[in-house]
Design a protein around this motif. Structure first.
Motif, PDB file in Angstrom:
ATOM      1  N   TRP A  12       0.129   4.960  -1.304  1.00 56.81           N
ATOM      2  CA  TRP A  12      -0.265   5.376  -2.647  1.00 56.81           C
ATOM      3  C   TRP A  12      -1.668   5.989  -2.583  1.00 56.81           C
ATOM      4  O   TRP A  12      -2.585   5.371  -2.026  1.00 56.81           O
ATOM      5  CB  TRP A  12      -0.308   4.179  -3.589  1.00 56.81           C
ATOM      6  N   PRO A  13      -1.894   7.167  -3.151  1.00 57.24           N
ATOM      7  CA  PRO A  13      -3.248   7.751  -3.140  1.00 57.24           C
ATOM      8  C   PRO A  13      -4.289   6.839  -3.769  1.00 57.24           C
ATOM      9  O   PRO A  13      -5.424   6.747  -3.279  1.00 57.24           O
ATOM     10  CB  PRO A  13      -3.074   9.050  -3.927  1.00 57.24           C
ATOM     11  N   VAL A  14      -3.914   6.136  -4.853  1.00 61.93           N
ATOM     12  CA  VAL A  14      -4.894   5.265  -5.508  1.00 61.93           C
ATOM     13  C   VAL A  14      -5.273   4.101  -4.599  1.00 61.93           C
ATOM     14  O   VAL A  14      -6.412   3.600  -4.663  1.00 61.93           O
ATOM     15  CB  VAL A  14      -4.351   4.745  -6.860  1.00 61.93           C
ATOM     16  N   VAL A  15      -4.363   3.664  -3.728  1.00 66.49           N
ATOM     17  CA  VAL A  15      -4.690   2.589  -2.784  1.00 66.49           C
ATOM     18  C   VAL A  15      -5.779   3.050  -1.827  1.00 66.49           C
ATOM     19  O   VAL A  15      -6.738   2.320  -1.553  1.00 66.49           O
ATOM     20  CB  VAL A  15      -3.433   2.145  -2.017  1.00 66.49           C
ATOM     21  N   VAL A  16      -5.649   4.257  -1.317  1.00 63.46           N
ATOM     22  CA  VAL A  16      -6.657   4.789  -0.396  1.00 63.46           C
ATOM     23  C   VAL A  16      -8.009   4.877  -1.094  1.00 63.46           C
ATOM     24  O   VAL A  16      -9.050   4.524  -0.525  1.00 63.46           O
ATOM     25  CB  VAL A  16      -6.218   6.164   0.139  1.00 63.46           C
TER      26      VAL A  16
ATOM     27  N   GLN B 136       0.808  -1.227   0.000  1.00 64.12           N
ATOM     28  CA  GLN B 136       0.000   0.000   0.000  1.00 64.12           C
ATOM     29  C   GLN B 136       0.839   1.274   0.000  1.00 64.12           C
ATOM     30  O   GLN B 136       0.293   2.369  -0.139  1.00 64.12           O
ATOM     31  CB  GLN B 136      -0.920   0.013   1.224  1.00 64.12           C
ATOM     32  N   PHE B 137       2.163   1.132   0.099  1.00 64.05           N
ATOM     33  CA  PHE B 137       3.036   2.286   0.268  1.00 64.05           C
ATOM     34  C   PHE B 137       4.052   2.399  -0.858  1.00 64.05           C
ATOM     35  O   PHE B 137       4.675   1.406  -1.251  1.00 64.05           O
ATOM     36  CB  PHE B 137       3.792   2.192   1.595  1.00 64.05           C
ATOM     37  N   GLY B 138       4.218   3.628  -1.344  1.00 61.88           N
ATOM     38  CA  GLY B 138       5.314   3.900  -2.257  1.00 61.88           C
ATOM     39  C   GLY B 138       6.623   3.955  -1.509  1.00 61.88           C
ATOM     40  O   GLY B 138       7.683   3.613  -2.026  1.00 61.88           O
ATOM     41  N   ASP B 139       6.562   4.410  -0.280  1.00 62.46           N
ATOM     42  CA  ASP B 139       7.680   4.334   0.658  1.00 62.46           C
ATOM     43  C   ASP B 139       7.072   4.096   2.028  1.00 62.46           C
ATOM     44  O   ASP B 139       5.855   4.043   2.173  1.00 62.46           O
ATOM     45  CB  ASP B 139       8.528   5.621   0.639  1.00 62.46           C
ATOM     46  N   ALA B 140       7.899   3.950   3.036  1.00 62.72           N
ATOM     47  CA  ALA B 140       7.391   3.581   4.355  1.00 62.72           C
ATOM     48  C   ALA B 140       6.513   4.644   4.978  1.00 62.72           C
ATOM     49  O   ALA B 140       5.782   4.373   5.925  1.00 62.72           O
ATOM     50  CB  ALA B 140       8.564   3.260   5.289  1.00 62.72           C
ATOM     51  N   ALA B 141       6.573   5.873   4.445  1.00 61.14           N
ATOM     52  CA  ALA B 141       5.863   6.971   5.092  1.00 61.14           C
ATOM     53  C   ALA B 141       4.535   7.322   4.436  1.00 61.14           C
ATOM     54  O   ALA B 141       3.633   7.828   5.099  1.00 61.14           O
ATOM     55  CB  ALA B 141       6.759   8.217   5.131  1.00 61.14           C
TER      56      ALA B 141
END
Length: 252
Positions: free
Chosen positions: A193-197, A185-190
């Motif tokens: 991804w907006p599309v995931v949300v 779900q993350f492009g990085d640990a922080a």
């Protein structure tokens, strides 16, 4: 009575027995000390949690299973408790030492003598303590497959405990007691991804996180790959993901 099979049989027929086990204290989440967060009465939650923590050959495990099974039966209406045991005398009777139960084991090593219709006492713990429906011979393997994918470590998961729109696999907590968060779900640990949300909202991941995770991580006939593999591919693929998820939801 084989206590492991009694507990497994309750898990196998959870739709029938679950309301009795959860209704004793009402809404336990609103009653401090009344029981477990998923609704189990305190005494049953305590013995079931203790049983779950024991290794298979730990001293006292059989006695703990017996205490747990008797606690469960005591919470059921007498007619239901009697029907549970008497209705399956050949499968719930006997002890682990009797030698009368069939040989074999589940893939996770649970001996057949501790199972009922592919369910186990551990499945009852997942249902009652964790409110986790991914149990039994059909959904249990799906749970294991989804948990085999990379997850945020416990520290990162704790940091995202209040981040909205994420899939959180309830009842499969890490060492720090936080739910497991699939890392795709993350492009990085922080930052997720907006599309995931967006897609998680369409899939109602807050209500059915396991179903949402299965959608992301399973091969998709329309997309040709698992949806998670398209993350980071740009706005065009993001549009495909949203459109495909919306089609699934509207098709239901």
């Amino acid at each position: 009575m084989n206590p492991y099979r009694v507990l497994a049989a309750v898990a196998a027929d959870w739709g029938r027995f679950g309301p009795y086990l959860r209704s004793v204290t009402g809404d336990a989440a609103d009653t401090t000390g009344a029981g477990d967060a998923a609704g189990a009465p305190a005494a049953l939650a305590s013995v079931l949690r203790s049983l779950r923590s024991m290794e298979r050959h730990a001293p006292g495990r059989a006695a703990a299973a017996d205490e747990t099974a008797r606690s469960v039966l005591a919470l059921l209406p007498p007619a239901e408790a009697e029907r549970l045991v008497a209705g399956h005398p050949g499968r719930l009777a006997g002890t682990l030492e009797s030698g009368t139960l069939e040989n074999g084991a589940l893939e996770d090593g649970t001996p057949a003598s501790e199972t009922y219709a592919g369910f186990t006492a551990a499945d009852l713990a997942l249902l009652l303590l964790d409110d986790n429906p991914m149990v039994g011979p059909l959904l249990g393997p799906v749970r294991e497959r989804l948990l085999s994918y990379p997850m945020l470590d416990d520290w990162a998961a704790e940091a995202h405990a209040r981040t909205p729109g994420l899939i959180r696999l309830r009842g499969e907590s890490g060492a720090r007691g936080v739910d497991r968060i699939p890392s795709f779900q993350f492009g990085d640990a922080a930052t997720p991804w907006p599309v995931v949300v967006t897609v998680n909202g369409l899939l109602d991941a807050a209500r059915d996180p396991w179903g949402a995770a299965d959608w992301w991580l399973s091969a998709n006939g329309y997309l040709g790959v698992a949806p998670a593999e398209l993350l980071g591919g740009g706005s065009g693929q993001d549009g495909q993901l949203v459109g495909t998820a919306r089609y699934v939801v509207e098709g239901e």
